[in-house]
Motif scaffolding. Structure first.
Motif, mmCIF file in Angstrom:
data_model
loop_
_atom_site.group_PDB
_atom_site.id
_atom_site.type_symbol
_atom_site.label_atom_id
_atom_site.label_comp_id
_atom_site.label_asym_id
_atom_site.label_seq_id
_atom_site.Cartn_x
_atom_site.Cartn_y
_atom_site.Cartn_z
ATOM 1 N N GLU A 1 -6.308 5.759 -1.569
ATOM 2 C CA GLU A 1 -5.950 4.952 -0.407
ATOM 3 C C GLU A 1 -7.188 4.579 0.414
ATOM 4 O O GLU A 1 -7.301 3.448 0.891
ATOM 5 C CB GLU A 1 -4.926 5.685 0.462
ATOM 6 N N ILE A 2 -8.109 5.516 0.594
ATOM 7 C CA ILE A 2 -9.372 5.209 1.299
ATOM 8 C C ILE A 2 -10.106 4.101 0.557
ATOM 9 O O ILE A 2 -10.551 3.117 1.156
ATOM 10 C CB ILE A 2 -10.249 6.467 1.433
ATOM 11 N N LYS A 3 -10.219 4.251 -0.739
ATOM 12 C CA LYS A 3 -10.910 3.260 -1.584
ATOM 13 C C LYS A 3 -10.245 1.888 -1.451
ATOM 14 O O LYS A 3 -10.913 0.877 -1.243
ATOM 15 C CB LYS A 3 -10.895 3.745 -3.038
ATOM 16 N N ARG A 4 -8.922 1.850 -1.539
ATOM 17 C CA ARG A 4 -8.179 0.593 -1.450
ATOM 18 C C ARG A 4 -8.381 -0.050 -0.075
ATOM 19 O O ARG A 4 -8.634 -1.245 0.031
ATOM 20 C CB ARG A 4 -6.698 0.837 -1.711
ATOM 21 N N THR A 5 -8.300 0.750 0.984
ATOM 22 C CA THR A 5 -8.467 0.239 2.337
ATOM 23 C C THR A 5 -9.869 -0.318 2.563
ATOM 24 O O THR A 5 -10.051 -1.242 3.352
ATOM 25 C CB THR A 5 -8.145 1.347 3.366
ATOM 26 N N LEU A 6 -10.838 0.194 1.842
ATOM 27 C CA LEU A 6 -12.215 -0.286 1.954
ATOM 28 C C LEU A 6 -12.486 -1.493 1.044
ATOM 29 O O LEU A 6 -13.630 -1.906 0.883
ATOM 30 C CB LEU A 6 -13.198 0.845 1.645
ATOM 31 N N GLY A 7 -11.419 -2.045 0.474
ATOM 32 C CA GLY A 7 -11.565 -3.280 -0.296
ATOM 33 C C GLY A 7 -11.806 -3.102 -1.774
ATOM 34 O O GLY A 7 -12.230 -4.034 -2.459
ATOM 35 N N HIS A 8 -11.524 -1.919 -2.298
ATOM 36 C CA HIS A 8 -11.696 -1.660 -3.725
ATOM 37 C C HIS A 8 -10.326 -1.339 -4.311
ATOM 38 O O HIS A 8 -9.831 -0.224 -4.166
ATOM 39 C CB HIS A 8 -12.706 -0.530 -3.948
ATOM 40 N N PRO A 9 -9.713 -2.327 -4.960
ATOM 41 C CA PRO A 9 -8.317 -2.176 -5.400
ATOM 42 C C PRO A 9 -8.116 -1.073 -6.430
ATOM 43 O O PRO A 9 -9.048 -0.644 -7.110
ATOM 44 C CB PRO A 9 -7.982 -3.541 -6.006
ATOM 45 N N ILE A 10 -6.868 -0.653 -6.518
ATOM 46 C CA ILE A 10 -6.472 0.358 -7.499
ATOM 47 C C ILE A 10 -6.660 -0.200 -8.900
ATOM 48 O O ILE A 10 -6.284 -1.337 -9.188
ATOM 49 C CB ILE A 10 -5.002 0.769 -7.271
ATOM 50 N N LYS A 11 -7.253 0.598 -9.756
ATOM 51 C CA LYS A 11 -7.444 0.241 -11.165
ATOM 52 C C LYS A 11 -6.852 1.366 -12.001
ATOM 53 O O LYS A 11 -7.477 2.412 -12.157
ATOM 54 C CB LYS A 11 -8.920 0.081 -11.505
ATOM 55 N N TRP A 12 -5.673 1.146 -12.523
ATOM 56 C CA TRP A 12 -5.026 2.194 -13.288
ATOM 57 C C TRP A 12 -5.512 2.267 -14.718
ATOM 58 O O TRP A 12 -5.545 3.318 -15.331
ATOM 59 C CB TRP A 12 -3.504 2.021 -13.279
ATOM 60 N N LEU A 13 -5.868 1.140 -15.283
ATOM 61 C CA LEU A 13 -6.343 1.114 -16.658
ATOM 62 C C LEU A 13 -7.760 0.608 -16.690
ATOM 63 O O LEU A 13 -8.168 -0.236 -15.877
ATOM 64 C CB LEU A 13 -5.451 0.197 -17.519
ATOM 65 N N LYS A 14 -8.511 1.068 -17.634
ATOM 66 C CA LYS A 14 -9.890 0.616 -17.788
ATOM 67 C C LYS A 14 -9.903 -0.905 -17.940
ATOM 68 O O LYS A 14 -9.185 -1.455 -18.769
ATOM 69 C CB LYS A 14 -10.509 1.283 -19.015
ATOM 70 N N GLY A 15 -10.672 -1.562 -17.100
ATOM 71 C CA GLY A 15 -10.795 -3.005 -17.175
ATOM 72 C C GLY A 15 -9.741 -3.769 -16.393
ATOM 73 O O GLY A 15 -9.810 -4.969 -16.256
ATOM 74 N N ALA A 16 -8.723 -3.059 -15.849
ATOM 75 C CA ALA A 16 -7.677 -3.747 -15.086
ATOM 76 C C ALA A 16 -8.198 -4.136 -13.720
ATOM 77 O O ALA A 16 -9.020 -3.440 -13.134
ATOM 78 C CB ALA A 16 -6.453 -2.845 -14.953
ATOM 79 N N GLU A 17 -7.749 -5.223 -13.201
ATOM 80 C CA GLU A 17 -8.178 -5.690 -11.880
ATOM 81 C C GLU A 17 -7.118 -5.425 -10.852
ATOM 82 O O GLU A 17 -5.996 -5.525 -10.989
ATOM 83 C CB GLU A 17 -8.518 -7.173 -11.920
#
Length: 175
Positions: free
Chosen positions: A159-175
């Motif tokens: 959540e910290i990462k997402r809030t700082l503008g780095h979206p969730i990446k569940w799979l390698k290479g997913a945007e």
């Protein structure tokens, strides 16, 4: 597979998940506290490092001197979090690079220690500490909580990462 081997596997899997998060956020954002939260990435990493030391070493086999050659003893207070409202750390205390190195070293010490244990100790009482353990009475409970706790904080870190503008990446290479 022994219970110790299973626990060790869980430690590795939860750390792989956290390491993915670590690789996805630039170190210059580790000390930023996003809006609507009380924590930053650096505190989360330091807290997990100290928690793993506590749950996987101190209450299992006693104070591990190797750990305290790696991390300063005052980090216990900075990164504790039990009942603390302070869940962030400033950059002048430690750099992200140093914290990452210490985080990895403590994890390796824990895995090495786990490799030396056998299932016979798992239902023994915890090693003595000056207070009641927050969730465990046996060594198995402490070891089991350790990787669960890491995944709990991984969600906060995501959540910290997402809030700082780095979206969730569940799979390698997913945007």
């Amino acid at each position: 597979m022994s219970k110790i081997e299973f626990l060790k596997e869980q430690f590795v899997e939860s750390r792989n998940f956290v390491n993915r998060l670590v690789s996805e956020i630039p170190e210059d954002l580790w000390f930023t506290i996003p809006e609507n939260t009380d924590s930053n990435f650096s505190w989360q990493i330091g807290h997990l490092m100290m928690a793993q030391n506590f749950h996987a070493l101190t209450v299992i086999t006693g104070r591990n001197e190797q750990v305290y050659k790696v991390i300063p003893v005052q980090f216990n207070k900075i990164f504790n979090g039990m009942g603390s409202l302070h869940r962030s750390v400033e950059q002048n205390i430690i750099t992200a690079k140093e914290l990452k190195e210490q985080f990895n070293m403590v994890h390796e010490i824990c895995l090495d220690n786990l490799s030396k244990l056998n299932d016979d100790i798992l239902f023994d009482a915890l090693e003595p500490i000056p207070f009641k353990h927050p969730v465990a009475d046996t060594k198995y409970e402490a070891l089991s909580w350790c990787f669960k706790h890491e995944m709990w904080h991984a969600a906060e870190m995501e959540e910290i990462k997402r809030t700082l503008g780095h979206p969730i990446k569940w799979l390698k290479g997913a945007e």
